[in-house]
Design a protein around this motif. Structure first.
Motif, PDB file in Angstrom:
ATOM      1  N   ASN A   1     -16.409 -43.453 -37.325  1.00 23.22           N
ATOM      2  CA  ASN A   1     -16.458 -44.034 -35.979  1.00 23.22           C
ATOM      3  C   ASN A   1     -16.076 -45.516 -35.992  1.00 23.22           C
ATOM      4  N   THR A   2     -15.032 -45.839 -36.742  1.00 30.40           N
ATOM      5  CA  THR A   2     -14.539 -47.216 -36.797  1.00 30.40           C
ATOM      6  C   THR A   2     -13.029 -47.217 -36.627  1.00 30.40           C
ATOM      7  N   ARG A   3     -12.530 -48.366 -36.293  1.00 30.56           N
ATOM      8  CA  ARG A   3     -11.091 -48.573 -36.329  1.00 30.56           C
ATOM      9  C   ARG A   3     -10.845 -49.961 -36.891  1.00 30.56           C
ATOM     10  N   ALA A   4      -9.708 -50.111 -37.552  1.00 30.50           N
ATOM     11  CA  ALA A   4      -9.349 -51.406 -38.127  1.00 30.50           C
ATOM     12  C   ALA A   4      -8.084 -51.919 -37.459  1.00 30.50           C
ATOM     13  N   MET A   5      -8.001 -53.238 -37.354  1.00 35.39           N
ATOM     14  CA  MET A   5      -6.802 -53.893 -36.854  1.00 35.39           C
ATOM     15  C   MET A   5      -6.215 -54.706 -38.005  1.00 35.39           C
ATOM     16  N   ILE A   6      -4.943 -54.472 -38.320  1.00 38.03           N
ATOM     17  CA  ILE A   6      -4.243 -55.208 -39.374  1.00 38.03           C
ATOM     18  C   ILE A   6      -3.098 -55.980 -38.724  1.00 38.03           C
ATOM     19  N   LEU A   7      -2.947 -57.236 -39.099  1.00 38.70           N
ATOM     20  CA  LEU A   7      -1.841 -58.044 -38.596  1.00 38.70           C
ATOM     21  C   LEU A   7      -0.996 -58.460 -39.800  1.00 38.70           C
ATOM     22  N   SER A   8       0.205 -57.905 -39.896  1.00 34.77           N
ATOM     23  CA  SER A   8       1.049 -58.091 -41.076  1.00 34.77           C
ATOM     24  C   SER A   8       2.154 -59.106 -40.828  1.00 34.77           C
ATOM     25  N   SER A   9       2.538 -59.793 -41.909  1.00 31.50           N
ATOM     26  CA  SER A   9       3.613 -60.771 -41.842  1.00 31.50           C
ATOM     27  C   SER A   9       4.208 -60.926 -43.234  1.00 31.50           C
ATOM     28  N   CYS A  10       5.527 -61.162 -43.318  1.00 34.05           N
ATOM     29  CA  CYS A  10       6.220 -61.331 -44.604  1.00 34.05           C
ATOM     30  C   CYS A  10       7.066 -62.604 -44.570  1.00 34.05           C
ATOM     31  N   PRO A  11       6.435 -63.786 -44.612  1.00 31.60           N
ATOM     32  CA  PRO A  11       7.183 -65.040 -44.505  1.00 31.60           C
ATOM     33  C   PRO A  11       7.595 -65.598 -45.858  1.00 31.60           C
ATOM     34  N   VAL A  12       8.641 -66.406 -45.849  1.00 35.99           N
ATOM     35  CA  VAL A  12       9.010 -67.237 -46.991  1.00 35.99           C
ATOM     36  C   VAL A  12       9.705 -68.473 -46.431  1.00 35.99           C
ATOM     37  N   PHE A  13       9.470 -69.626 -47.046  1.00 39.54           N
ATOM     38  CA  PHE A  13       9.998 -70.892 -46.546  1.00 39.54           C
ATOM     39  C   PHE A  13      10.939 -71.488 -47.581  1.00 39.54           C
ATOM     40  N   ILE A  14      12.145 -71.839 -47.136  1.00 38.34           N
ATOM     41  CA  ILE A  14      13.198 -72.238 -48.065  1.00 38.34           C
ATOM     42  C   ILE A  14      13.866 -73.531 -47.600  1.00 38.34           C
ATOM     43  N   PRO A  15      14.478 -74.297 -48.521  1.00 35.40           N
ATOM     44  CA  PRO A  15      15.259 -75.472 -48.112  1.00 35.40           C
ATOM     45  C   PRO A  15      16.635 -75.055 -47.599  1.00 35.40           C
ATOM     46  N   LYS A  16      17.188 -75.848 -46.694  1.00 38.35           N
ATOM     47  CA  LYS A  16      18.564 -75.598 -46.254  1.00 38.35           C
ATOM     48  C   LYS A  16      19.569 -76.060 -47.306  1.00 38.35           C
ATOM     49  N   ASN A  17      19.199 -77.082 -48.054  1.00 36.95           N
ATOM     50  CA  ASN A  17      20.050 -77.628 -49.105  1.00 36.95           C
ATOM     51  C   ASN A  17      19.228 -77.779 -50.378  1.00 36.95           C
ATOM     52  N   LYS A  18      19.873 -77.689 -51.520  1.00 38.42           N
ATOM     53  CA  LYS A  18      19.171 -77.928 -52.773  1.00 38.42           C
ATOM     54  C   LYS A  18      18.599 -79.342 -52.792  1.00 38.42           C
ATOM     55  N   GLY A  19      17.339 -79.444 -53.157  1.00 42.37           N
ATOM     56  CA  GLY A  19      16.718 -80.765 -53.226  1.00 42.37           C
ATOM     57  C   GLY A  19      16.600 -81.436 -51.883  1.00 42.37           C
ATOM     58  N   ALA A  20      16.215 -80.690 -50.839  1.00 43.99           N
ATOM     59  CA  ALA A  20      16.149 -81.242 -49.484  1.00 43.99           C
ATOM     60  C   ALA A  20      14.959 -82.168 -49.279  1.00 43.99           C
ATOM     61  N   TRP A  21      14.059 -82.242 -50.259  1.00 42.05           N
ATOM     62  CA  TRP A  21      12.921 -83.149 -50.179  1.00 42.05           C
ATOM     63  C   TRP A  21      12.575 -83.637 -51.584  1.00 42.05           C
ATOM     64  N   ILE A  22      11.926 -84.795 -51.626  1.00 40.69           N
ATOM     65  CA  ILE A  22      11.482 -85.387 -52.881  1.00 40.69           C
ATOM     66  C   ILE A  22       9.983 -85.634 -52.759  1.00 40.69           C
ATOM     67  N   SER A  23       9.230 -85.201 -53.752  1.00 40.46           N
ATOM     68  CA  SER A  23       7.781 -85.406 -53.737  1.00 40.46           C
ATOM     69  C   SER A  23       7.371 -86.324 -54.881  1.00 40.46           C
ATOM     70  N   ALA A  24       6.210 -86.920 -54.736  1.00 40.31           N
ATOM     71  CA  ALA A  24       5.671 -87.794 -55.772  1.00 40.31           C
ATOM     72  C   ALA A  24       4.167 -87.769 -55.713  1.00 40.31           C
ATOM     73  N   VAL A  25       3.543 -87.940 -56.862  1.00 40.27           N
ATOM     74  CA  VAL A  25       2.088 -88.066 -56.958  1.00 40.27           C
ATOM     75  C   VAL A  25       1.787 -89.499 -57.399  1.00 40.27           C
ATOM     76  N   VAL A  26       1.046 -90.214 -56.558  1.00 42.72           N
ATOM     77  CA  VAL A  26       0.674 -91.585 -56.859  1.00 42.72           C
ATOM     78  C   VAL A  26      -0.683 -91.532 -57.560  1.00 42.72           C
ATOM     79  N   THR A  27      -0.708 -91.835 -58.837  1.00 44.09           N
ATOM     80  CA  THR A  27      -1.908 -91.621 -59.641  1.00 44.09           C
ATOM     81  C   THR A  27      -2.879 -92.786 -59.621  1.00 44.09           C
ATOM     82  N   LYS A  28      -2.432 -93.979 -59.197  1.00 47.56           N
ATOM     83  CA  LYS A  28      -3.315 -95.148 -59.210  1.00 47.56           C
ATOM     84  C   LYS A  28      -3.368 -95.760 -57.820  1.00 47.56           C
ATOM     85  N   LEU A  29      -4.462 -95.502 -57.142  1.00 47.23           N
ATOM     86  CA  LEU A  29      -4.638 -96.067 -55.815  1.00 47.23           C
ATOM     87  C   LEU A  29      -5.833 -97.009 -55.807  1.00 47.23           C
TER      88      LEU A  29
END
Length: 354
Positions: A326-354
């Motif tokens: 006497n139950t029912r389940a609701m499932i909400l499915s999604s298959c996303p992936v996020f990609i750059p438009k160009n190689k190296g479209a962003w640069i990241s850095a970790v600042v270790t001394k603040l």
């Protein structure tokens, strides 16, 4: 007219009627064009360009012209992992007073089922949006994304990874020469990061920073002097609210290049139950809006008529009854992936001394 909540098309219409939760990183840096980025297959085609800076040659009239090769791009086929949060509804749930409902509201079980279904869809969508935001953050910071996928009822997991560089070392991460509390370090490091993008012809217009980095920029004495120097426009500090937990801190003039500073301190709960920020406190990402794309694979599912159906879209709901319990389940499915438009479209850095 009574709505049939057992049908996927009805649930899709119900989902579309729900106000969508904004997601800053996903929406700003990985917009989705439905005609191009929502696929009708489980696989998606991951295309990203190899930007070049070739110049046109001089030729004599006798030669007439020199053939120039077209800009190259990389195509890979990738199967995104399935995101599928699930919510169960029992007969007891239909008898209980709902959240915000009057004690003696007189709501019939069928009406309460509709209200609970809409609430479940909204909450499952919010959970999925947080996962997408975390995927977007990981892709910006590491130029790759690891989708930890549950493979059985026992909770066994395996990693499904997509990476946007070759080899073991991410070439799109910059290592600061010193802590950003040192004089001149912020501008010098930002200038070096900008050069990593502009040398390839890629835009660099803003940085997204964690809480500690934002504080370091605002409190840096050298920058404060520059920001208040009326004879030279070195930028401005002008905090403003942006959607979904982001704050505009101000603009920095990095040796002639104007860079907007955006602090993003939104948090989520990880698998260990810890509250953590999407952008770590000591992290910086340099990029530009719409530097990536949000792709969605189709969802194939067995429905109540015992037939398989494939649905393209960002979200696909499914009704799963269990008559014995006497139950029912609701499932909400999604298959996303996020990609750059160009190689190296962003640069990241970790600042270790603040």
């Amino acid at each position: 007219m009574e709505l049939d909540l057992t049908k996927t098309q009805t649930l899709l219409a119900a989902y579309e009627a729900i106000p969508k939760v904004p997601s800053f990183l996903r929406d700003r840096y990985f917009p989705t064009v439905p005609e191009l980025d929502i696929f009708k297959t489980d696989d998606v085609l991951v295309d990203y360009k190899d930007n070049g800076r070739k110049t046109a040659p001089f030729v004599s009239p006798i030669v007439g012209g020199k053939v120039m090769t077209r800009q190259g791009f990389t195509t890979e086929r990738f199967t995104p992992s399935l995101i599928a949060p699930k919510r169960t509804l029992s007969v007891d749930d239909l008898k209980k007073r709902g959240f915000g409902e009057a004690v003696f509201s007189g709501v019939a079980p069928a009406e309460r089922e509709m209200l609970l279904t809409m609430r479940d869809l909204r909450e499952l969508d919010e959970m999925t949006t947080r996962t997408e935001e975390n995927m977007a953050a990981e892709t910006l910071i590491n130029s790759k994304c690891i989708m930890k996928t549950i493979t059985d009822e026992a909770g066994t997991t395996q990693n499904n990874e997509i990476k946007f560089y070759t080899g073991d070392v991410n070439p799109y991460q910059y290592t600061p020469t010193t802590g950003w509390d040192a004089g001149g370090a912020i501008l010098d490091d930002l200038n070096a990061m900008i050069d990593m993008l502009t040398v390839k012809g890629l835009p660099a217009s803003e940085i997204v920073v964690g809480a500690d980095v934002a504080a370091a920029i605002v409190k840096n004495e050298e920058l404060q002097k520059m920001l208040h120097n009326n004879r030279m426009n070195m930028g401005s500090i002008d905090p403003k609210e942006l959607p979904a937990g982001a704050r505009y801190i101000g603009d920095l003039n990095v040796y002639g290049k104007i860079i907007a500073v955006i602090a993003y301190t939104e948090v989520y709960e990880n698998d260990e139950g810890e509250i953590v920020p999407y952008i770590p406190a000591d992290t910086v990402v340099l990029t530009a809006p719409a530097s990536g794309r949000g792709l969605y694979g189709a969802v194939t599912q067995l429905e109540l008529d015992n037939e398989f159906y494939t649905h393209p879209g960002r979200r696909v709901p499914k009704y799963v009854p269990d008559q014995a319990k006497n139950t029912r389940a609701m499932i909400l499915s999604s298959c996303p992936v996020f990609i750059p438009k160009n190689k190296g479209a962003w640069i990241s850095a970790v600042v270790t001394k603040l």
